[in-house]
Design a protein around this motif. Structure first.
Motif, short mmCIF file in Angstrom:
data_model
loop_
_atom_site.label_atom_id
_atom_site.label_comp_id
_atom_site.label_asym_id
_atom_site.label_seq_id
_atom_site.Cartn_x
_atom_site.Cartn_y
_atom_site.Cartn_z
N PRO A 141 38.19 57.80 47.13
CA PRO A 141 37.59 56.77 46.38
C PRO A 141 37.31 57.10 44.93
CG PRO A 141 36.43 56.76 48.38
CD PRO A 141 37.43 57.92 48.26
N GLY A 142 37.15 58.27 44.81
CA GLY A 142 36.73 59.02 43.48
C GLY A 142 38.10 58.99 42.82
N HIS A 143 39.25 59.17 43.24
CA HIS A 143 40.43 59.23 42.37
C HIS A 143 40.65 57.82 42.02
CE1 HIS A 143 42.10 63.31 44.33
NE2 HIS A 143 40.71 63.36 43.56
N GLU A 144 40.51 56.97 42.67
CA GLU A 144 40.91 55.48 42.57
C GLU A 144 40.07 54.87 41.52
OE1 GLU A 144 42.14 51.39 43.52
OE2 GLU A 144 42.32 52.91 45.08
N GLY A 145 38.76 55.50 41.43
CA GLY A 145 37.85 55.00 40.23
C GLY A 145 38.13 55.64 39.10
N ALA A 146 38.51 56.95 38.98
CA ALA A 146 38.87 57.67 37.92
C ALA A 146 39.97 56.95 37.17
CB ALA A 146 39.14 59.27 38.35
N VAL A 147 41.20 56.76 38.02
CA VAL A 147 42.24 56.16 37.56
C VAL A 147 41.90 54.83 36.87
CG1 VAL A 147 44.60 55.43 37.75
CG2 VAL A 147 43.76 57.58 38.86
N GLY B 290 39.08 53.58 35.88
CA GLY B 290 38.09 53.71 34.49
C GLY B 290 38.78 54.16 33.38
N ALA B 291 39.91 54.90 33.62
CA ALA B 291 40.46 55.53 32.28
C ALA B 291 41.11 54.54 31.36
CB ALA B 291 41.66 56.37 32.71
N GLY B 292 41.59 53.78 31.72
CA GLY B 292 42.17 52.39 30.81
C GLY B 292 40.92 51.78 29.83
N PRO B 293 39.95 51.17 30.63
CA PRO B 293 38.98 50.51 29.81
C PRO B 293 38.27 51.46 28.98
CG PRO B 293 38.88 49.88 32.00
CD PRO B 293 40.02 51.06 32.02
N PHE C 263 37.20 42.59 29.75
CA PHE C 263 37.74 41.70 30.54
C PHE C 263 38.30 42.57 31.70
CE2 PHE C 263 41.82 40.17 32.13
CZ PHE C 263 41.63 38.75 32.61
N ASN C 264 38.91 43.83 31.55
CA ASN C 264 39.58 44.59 32.48
C ASN C 264 38.41 45.12 33.28
OD1 ASN C 264 42.55 45.43 32.54
ND2 ASN C 264 42.12 45.01 30.34
N LEU C 265 37.12 45.20 32.97
CA LEU C 265 36.04 45.74 33.74
C LEU C 265 35.43 44.73 34.68
CD1 LEU C 265 34.30 48.04 31.25
CD2 LEU C 265 35.55 48.78 33.45
N LEU C 266 36.05 43.31 34.60
CA LEU C 266 35.59 42.29 35.68
C LEU C 266 35.85 42.68 36.89
CD1 LEU C 266 36.58 38.95 33.42
CD2 LEU C 266 34.25 40.04 33.67
N PRO C 267 34.64 42.34 37.77
CA PRO C 267 34.90 42.86 39.42
C PRO C 267 35.82 42.35 40.06
CG PRO C 267 32.93 41.69 38.89
CD PRO C 267 33.53 41.74 37.69
N GLY C 268 36.94 42.30 40.07
CA GLY C 268 37.94 41.51 40.78
C GLY C 268 39.56 42.10 40.62
N LEU C 269 40.10 42.16 41.68
CA LEU C 269 41.34 42.61 41.73
C LEU C 269 42.15 41.39 41.07
CD1 LEU C 269 41.54 44.58 45.25
CD2 LEU C 269 41.87 45.64 42.88
N PRO C 270 43.30 41.91 40.45
CA PRO C 270 43.82 43.42 40.19
C PRO C 270 43.57 44.02 38.85
CG PRO C 270 45.41 41.46 39.28
CD PRO C 270 44.15 40.92 39.80
N LEU C 271 42.46 43.44 38.64
CA LEU C 271 41.67 44.34 37.18
C LEU C 271 41.19 45.47 37.64
CD1 LEU C 271 39.94 40.93 35.97
CD2 LEU C 271 42.30 41.80 34.99
N ASP C 272 41.09 46.18 36.55
CA ASP C 272 40.48 47.52 36.63
C ASP C 272 39.15 47.63 37.12
OD1 ASP C 272 42.57 48.66 35.74
OD2 ASP C 272 41.95 48.54 33.77
#
Length: 372
Positions: free
Chosen positions: A109-115, A117-120, A160-169
């Motif tokens: 999970p940490g890897h998923e979150g790190a990747v 969050g990097a873009g935003p 926008f990319n931090l909105l809590p829904g896939l496929p957004l970051d």
């Protein structure tokens, strides 16, 4: 946004970063043309007295800088993914932004979150940099307008990319959080897909509100929001389908799927090897005890039809490290390996390295579809 996307996308190759191709989709030109068409008159409104053609030039510069900003956003995903040992197939720039195609699902999970969050994070840094530039400049003229708009655009991309829904970051961050709490990536995906649908509904609602209120930008807002909402829904459904394809059916064990394995001399006549196999996997072993490979049934049938006494080794499929599975390997890792490896059968070995069976790709796919 970070993503795992099929090979059915393409575009103009701009350059490579660390060997990773950066592609520009045809739709990017459409988006840039829309930016130029709407931004050129906007410059004239904000900076009265602008010389003819300057507004158009600034609009073109803005479109280019927006493209570079999106590229920087995706490079943020790319750099973190590579640092975590996740191979990246390519970066893709298109109408609604961009994507980083990661070839392997993050294992933690940490890897998923790190990747994710990097873009935003990169977009926030760019917004701050352009914002500081706008503050220290004289707040008049077309250059200030351009810098200010770049700050606002990067801030909007981050939000926008931090909105809590896939496929957004933001949806990927939500999935990582739920995954960390429940231990189930699939549960995180379902929660984030619901978030994606909620984001799409909110976008459409905002667009309809603008039309009902007669907002000055109502039709532009309507077109952009509906198109974006459609992209979010399509992306969310794709994420859910991908999750289902990689989820190991509950209650199923690898022993339930593998076929019995038979060891035969590599020099055995191919016709005899075929008749002896009877649906089992066949490991062909040379006289020195080294495995020549797994018998490829389709290849063996063709060879037997032409030359039934030819050595079965001529119809062997090499046993590579990526086609060997451990009997106690976790189910999701097995699914992941099978999906990314171009082979139709896999040798399963026990803890001592002895052949325990053969897994056929089609058997695993049928079990997953049945489980879904």
């Amino acid at each position: 946004m970070a993503a795992r996307i099929s090979d059915r996308v393409g575009g103009l190759l701009l350059f490579r970063v660390a060997g990773i191709p950066v592609l520009l989709a045809p739709s990017w030109w459409i988006g840039s043309a829309i930016v130029v068409a709407f931004y050129a008159p906007f410059v004239d409104d904000l900076a009265p007295g602008t010389a003819p053609g300057v507004g158009l030039l600034m609009a073109v510069v803005l479109a280019l800088f927006l493209g570079l900003s999106v590229l920087a956003h995706e490079l943020g995903h790319c750099v973190v993914a590579l640092r975590l040992g996740l191979p990246v197939r390519r970066l893709h720039l298109f109408l609604l932004g961009g994507s980083t195609e990661i070839m392997r699902t993050p294992g933690k999970p940490g890897h998923e979150g790190a990747v994710a969050g990097a873009g935003p994070a990169v977009s926030v840094v760019l917004a701050i940099m352009f914002g500081i530039g706008a503050m220290v400049m004289n707040q008049d003229g077309v250059v200030w307008v351009l810098v200010f708009q770049l700050a606002a655009a990067n801030a909007a991309v981050a939000v926008f990319n931090l909105l809590p829904g896939l496929p957004l970051d933001g949806g990927r961050i939500v999935r990582a959080g739920v995954w960390a709490m429940t231990g189930q990536r699939a549960t995180g995906t379902r929660v984030a897909v619901v978030g994606g649908i909620a984001v799409a509904i909110a976008l459409v609602a905002w667009a309809l509100y603008g039309v009902a209120e007669g907002a000055e930008d109502r039709w532009l807002r309507f077109g952009v929001c509906v198109l974006t909402a459609w992209g979010v829904v399509v992306g969310a459904r794709s994420e859910l389908a991908s999750e289902r394809r990689r989820t190991w059916p509950p209650g199923l064990t690898l022993a339930d799927l593998i076929r019995p394995v038979l060891q035969l001399p590599a020099e055995s006549p191919v016709a005899d090897a075929l008749s002896t196999s009877a649906g089992r996997g066949v490991v062909l072993v040379r006289a020195d005890g080294v495995a020549a490979g797994l018998l490829d049934t389709a290849m063996a049938e063709k060879l037997a039809a032409a030359s039934p006494f030819a050595p079965a080794e001529q119809a062997a499929e090499r046993i590579l490290p990526e086609t060997v599975l451990l009997a106690d390997e976790p189910g999701e890792e097995i699914v992941e390996r099978v999906q990314r490896t171009a082979a139709w059968q896999f040798l399963v070995v026990d803890l001592e390295g002895r052949p325990a069976g053969v897994l056929h790709r089609e058997d695993l796919r049928a079990a997953i579809e049945k489980g879904v």
